[in-house]
Design an enzyme around this catalytic site. Sequence first.
Site, PDB file in Angstrom:
ATOM      1  N   LYS A 182       0.815  -1.220   0.000  1.00  0.00           N
ATOM      2  CA  LYS A 182       0.000   0.000   0.000  1.00  0.00           C
ATOM      3  C   LYS A 182       0.848   1.270   0.000  1.00  0.00           C
ATOM      4  O   LYS A 182       0.417   2.317  -0.476  1.00  0.00           O
ATOM      5  CB  LYS A 182      -0.921   0.022   1.219  1.00  0.00           C
ATOM      6  CG  LYS A 182      -1.974  -1.063   1.229  1.00  0.00           C
ATOM      7  CD  LYS A 182      -3.103  -0.764   0.285  1.00  0.00           C
ATOM      8  CE  LYS A 182      -4.243  -1.783   0.419  1.00  0.00           C
ATOM      9  NZ  LYS A 182      -5.252  -1.616  -0.664  1.00  0.00           N
TER      10      LYS A 182
ATOM     11  N   GLU B 208     -10.203   5.646   3.146  1.00  0.00           N
ATOM     12  CA  GLU B 208     -10.952   4.540   3.718  1.00  0.00           C
ATOM     13  C   GLU B 208      -9.950   3.449   4.045  1.00  0.00           C
ATOM     14  O   GLU B 208      -8.881   3.376   3.443  1.00  0.00           O
ATOM     15  CB  GLU B 208     -11.967   4.011   2.705  1.00  0.00           C
ATOM     16  CG  GLU B 208     -11.392   3.056   1.642  1.00  0.00           C
ATOM     17  CD  GLU B 208     -10.426   3.691   0.660  1.00  0.00           C
ATOM     18  OE1 GLU B 208     -10.383   4.936   0.589  1.00  0.00           O
ATOM     19  OE2 GLU B 208      -9.692   2.954  -0.032  1.00  0.00           O
TER      20      GLU B 208
ATOM     21  N   SER C 278       2.171  -9.621  -0.759  1.00  0.00           N
ATOM     22  CA  SER C 278       1.806  -8.197  -0.713  1.00  0.00           C
ATOM     23  C   SER C 278       1.976  -7.550   0.647  1.00  0.00           C
ATOM     24  O   SER C 278       2.084  -6.332   0.747  1.00  0.00           O
ATOM     25  CB  SER C 278       0.370  -8.039  -1.197  1.00  0.00           C
ATOM     26  OG  SER C 278      -0.493  -8.877  -0.447  1.00  0.00           O
TER      27      SER C 278
END
Lengths: 414, 264
Positions: free
Chosen positions: A109, A131, A398
């Site tokens: 991210k 969010e 990830s």
Amino acid sequence: MTTHEGTVLTAADLAGNGLHGNDPDIHGKFGVFGGRYVPEALIPALDEVAAEYDKAKNDVAFLREFDHLLRTYAGRPTTLTEVPRFAEQAGGARIILKREDLTHTGAHKINNVLGQALLTKRLGKTRVIAETGAGQHGVATATAAALLGLECVIYMGAVDCERQALNVARMKLLGATVVPVTNGSQTLKDAINEAFRDWVANVDRTHYLFGTIAGPHPFPEIVRDFARIIGVEARRQMLELTGRLPDAIAAAVGGGSNAIGIFHAFLGDEGVQLHGYEAGGRGLESGEHALTLTEGSVGVLHGSRTYVLQDEEGQTVESHSISAGLDYPGVGPEHAWLKDTGRATYHGITDAEAMEAFSLLARTEGIIPAIESSHALAGALKLGRELGPEATILVNLSGRGDKDMGTAMKYFNL
Amino acid sequence: MTTLQTVFAKAKADGRAALIGYLPAGFPSKEGAIAVATAMVDAGCDVIEIGLPYSDPLMDGPTIQDAVHRALTNGTRIADVLRTVEGVAKTGAATLVMTYWNPIDRYGAERFAGDLANAGGVGTITPDLTPEEAGPWREASAGAGIDTVFLVAPSSTEARIKAVVDSCTGFVYAASLMGVTGARDSVGAAAQGLVERTRSHTSLPVCVGLGVGTGRQAAEVAGYADGVIVGSAFIRRVLDAPDEASGLASVRELGAELAAGVRG
């Protein structure tokens, strides 16, 4: 466009030049998917973001700044790790992990967040909202906001706040305000609704730092471009390490940003199979899953035409997954397009299969993965058995599993 | 069936703005919604917007979210929305459906337009359908003979306003402020300017919604707009009432206050 040698990114890498047919049209459409289904009040803001991003992605100074942050702050390039002991359970196929878990804040991210935080500065805005589901995007956003001196408000479903209490504390420590969302299903989709409501009221000074490749145009394109670095690096690294491209790539799909991030640089490599793994939850029959692409239907959610979990009258159906990051009833429109064109294939992995892979990687390789990423690992085990011992599979790891220890303690009775 | 054109012509002849009330189908109950909407019409609403309850109402504030949540919990479906339209249209008010796009998309544009027209509905307001994506819906609506109302906002550029009004029939919905639905202490200062900018692109009536909840505000908006739209304030009256009868009385009282407001 000049490339700047010795850095992580080239301008062409970031802008996606040299790839054909992969960018949305002027209305933000990937085939019939994508577009903008939002209140008219937000259209000028989306136009503003799109126009500024078009300038930024061709601006070498912007790319250098992004590249500098990726190298000196996020910890890029991330390494590849081959996992032979884990791969013994995959029919002997070679399995190689792309280690996004080693980035600052512990998940992919950070790539998107740093890019969009820089874009926020370019837009002349002083406040970001976001969010978050698992809390990883919230933590990453709060991190980038702290780094660049931006006010930060994070919307998080009240249910998610409870199951990810540690991440709530991290965000607060980083100076963000965390707003628990108590309406609807109190999870990611409701947090997105609430963030849009904030944005429309505060758009003058606020950028909505969207966390995945869903939402209205231009978010699917922007988030993808900032996540693309994963695949750009991995493609080079695979050639260096193995002398060829992988036979298949496995990635988890919730909204779809880590998957598109690793897929995108390989879209033109026809010999490379692309496999996305969605959360099968407690199994298809249970009705408690997040199998948006594999079991959903085409509709509109959060401003974009894509596959959606919905009933026959278009009401969104609540999703379920043991991993909050995959617990979303929509998916990025580019994945919808990749599915329909057949370029990528999507499958379901149940909670139980994901948790088995989670534990297996920890025991065989000393790496505790995020439960989200464990869906890709479980997929790679199946894929290896299908493709045989000659195959090489690249898995996008990830994120790391520190945030999931509460869930793991309960699940494994640790 | 009363058309929007008839409503606005009549209001103009009376030298006043039209009063438009919003209520979700299924709130406070399936039958209760028809009763509340009828009370709104009795008190002076010329047009009723029946909301189609949707799971992800991203432009609605807490009051409408609450009402819609109750409607969905009641099991309100599209058939109930159409029955509500039918019941309300019988009162003589021009009756529209206000809905997010996905329920229509899923139901089928032609099917929805046809069923709405058969129920006596005269059109729709679709707040998340932009002109770029509205083609199929405009076509289906024209085929069924119903109007298509879209929104302009204070942030809209001249080019956007033009694109939106070119897609509208019936009237244009001007959002008074940058924000979600819900009554506020004052109507957005941007509203009058937006109405004026919109008028330079269309001869359609321009109605103002978002944040209007009192007779005084209705009078203020009626000073420059062709219609005044009130939703959350009516819902609030129902939510705050101890029982159904006093809720209806309270709705009538607000309706009368607003009806006096639009008459200056």
